[in-house]
Design an enzyme around this catalytic site. Sequence first.
Site, PDB file in Angstrom:
ATOM      1  N   GLN A 146       0.835  -1.214   0.000  1.00 13.84           N
ATOM      2  CA  GLN A 146       0.000   0.000   0.000  1.00 13.84           C
ATOM      3  C   GLN A 146       0.868   1.264   0.000  1.00 13.84           C
ATOM      4  O   GLN A 146       0.546   2.266   0.654  1.00 13.84           O
ATOM      5  CB  GLN A 146      -0.948  -0.003   1.199  1.00 13.84           C
ATOM      6  CG  GLN A 146      -2.180  -0.870   1.007  1.00 13.84           C
ATOM      7  CD  GLN A 146      -3.103  -0.335  -0.094  1.00 13.84           C
ATOM      8  OE1 GLN A 146      -3.116   0.839  -0.433  1.00 13.84           O
ATOM      9  NE2 GLN A 146      -3.887  -1.235  -0.683  1.00 13.84           N
ATOM     10  N   SER A 147       1.951   1.248  -0.739  1.00 17.12           N
ATOM     11  CA  SER A 147       2.884   2.381  -0.767  1.00 17.12           C
ATOM     12  C   SER A 147       2.251   3.623  -1.394  1.00 17.12           C
ATOM     13  O   SER A 147       1.795   3.591  -2.542  1.00 17.12           O
ATOM     14  CB  SER A 147       4.124   1.981  -1.565  1.00 17.12           C
ATOM     15  OG  SER A 147       4.907   3.117  -1.884  1.00 17.12           O
ATOM     16  N   ASN A 148       2.285   4.722  -0.637  1.00 24.88           N
ATOM     17  CA  ASN A 148       1.859   6.011  -1.186  1.00 24.88           C
ATOM     18  C   ASN A 148       2.903   6.550  -2.156  1.00 24.88           C
ATOM     19  O   ASN A 148       2.579   7.259  -3.107  1.00 24.88           O
ATOM     20  CB  ASN A 148       1.663   7.031  -0.057  1.00 24.88           C
ATOM     21  CG  ASN A 148       0.672   6.554   0.974  1.00 24.88           C
ATOM     22  OD1 ASN A 148      -0.481   6.321   0.657  1.00 24.88           O
ATOM     23  ND2 ASN A 148       1.119   6.382   2.204  1.00 24.88           N
TER      24      ASN A 148
ATOM     25  N   ALA B  74       4.744   4.747  -4.163  1.00 26.85           N
ATOM     26  CA  ALA B  74       4.559   4.056  -5.449  1.00 26.85           C
ATOM     27  C   ALA B  74       3.454   4.737  -6.249  1.00 26.85           C
ATOM     28  O   ALA B  74       3.603   5.025  -7.441  1.00 26.85           O
ATOM     29  CB  ALA B  74       4.214   2.587  -5.198  1.00 26.85           C
TER      30      ALA B  74
END
Length: 344
Positions: A75-77, A79
């Site tokens: 759930q990388s912001n 990325a």
Amino acid sequence: MNLARFPRISLAHLPTPIEPLPRLSAALGGPEIWIKRDDCTGLSTGGNKTRKLEFLMAEAMAEGAEMVMTQGATQSNHARQTAAAAARLGMGCHILLEDRTGSDAHNYNHNGNVLLDHLHGATTEMYPSGGDMNAALEAAAATHRQSGAAVYTIPGGGSNPTGALGYVDAAMEMLVQLNETRLTIDHVVHATGSAGTQAGLVTGLAAMNAGIPLLGIGVRAPQAKQEDNVFALATATADRLGCPGVVSRGDVVANCDYVGDGYGIPTPGCLEAISLFAECEGILLDPVYSAKAAAGLIDLIRGGHFTAGQRVMFIHTGGAAALFGYDSAFDITTKWTDKKTEAA
Ligand SMILES: *Cc1c(COP(=O)(O)O)cnc(C)c1O
């Protein structure tokens, strides 16, 4: 300190607003809490990585890259914001995602930031947790380069001296806003992870001799490691800026008591912080970063570390898109009734 000499592309809506949080401040009964809305940087639901990407993507363009590659948690912001920046510049984007939580929830793996990565046209591949993801990134980039692609790699969180320039700029922006509104601030508090945000802020504040202490609330590493990471990156960032040695080790302060069971795993304090900000101020925090930082701030207020008469600035680093990957962490059953089933 002259940031204008570094290549930069405009991606963020700047300056981000500074606002008071009167209802939250009253609910906690401690210092006056203010917020700097870096969740409102605008790019694909916003967040702190957009400031870093203004410098990183400019470097990628200058190097003639056709494609960027980066890595992060599922759930990388970072990325998601990288995927959006690449789309905006007509570049390809490939992302290595690390399964740091082991969650098999559908929304965690496919909704929230993951959905947005794909909507922006990025391709992703999943990796198990615990490996050296920056090494995996360089290996994957080497493979793409062998087939002729001009690839620019961005480390996790965009945290290198180029990306950290975005938060040197944020420190400058904030001080100008405080000067213009004659607002004095006793402490700045924010979430710290891959270290670029804190490194940039601490470097900018030190270079301007602002005299405002900064506290990073950790989301992953233990305190000594987090502070060492931030200090190393701040030192390199200061070199890059032409202010070598401006940051001393004592300027770098992290509190890593609010990580809980691990990165990306919600804690009771972080869920309470999400409710408080949402219900007192209409502001959305995220369970991975900003709510763990807010949980730290709330606990430090309750413990008397920050007190009435002080003014604290919370930098909201964004992340609310991840809420849609974490819906199962929230119990909202008491808040709705089902007239459809009752009528049937
Ligand atoms: C990445 C991130 C952070 C942490 O910033 P770093 O520069 O990695 O330390 C904080 N909040 C949110 C929402 C983030 O996405």
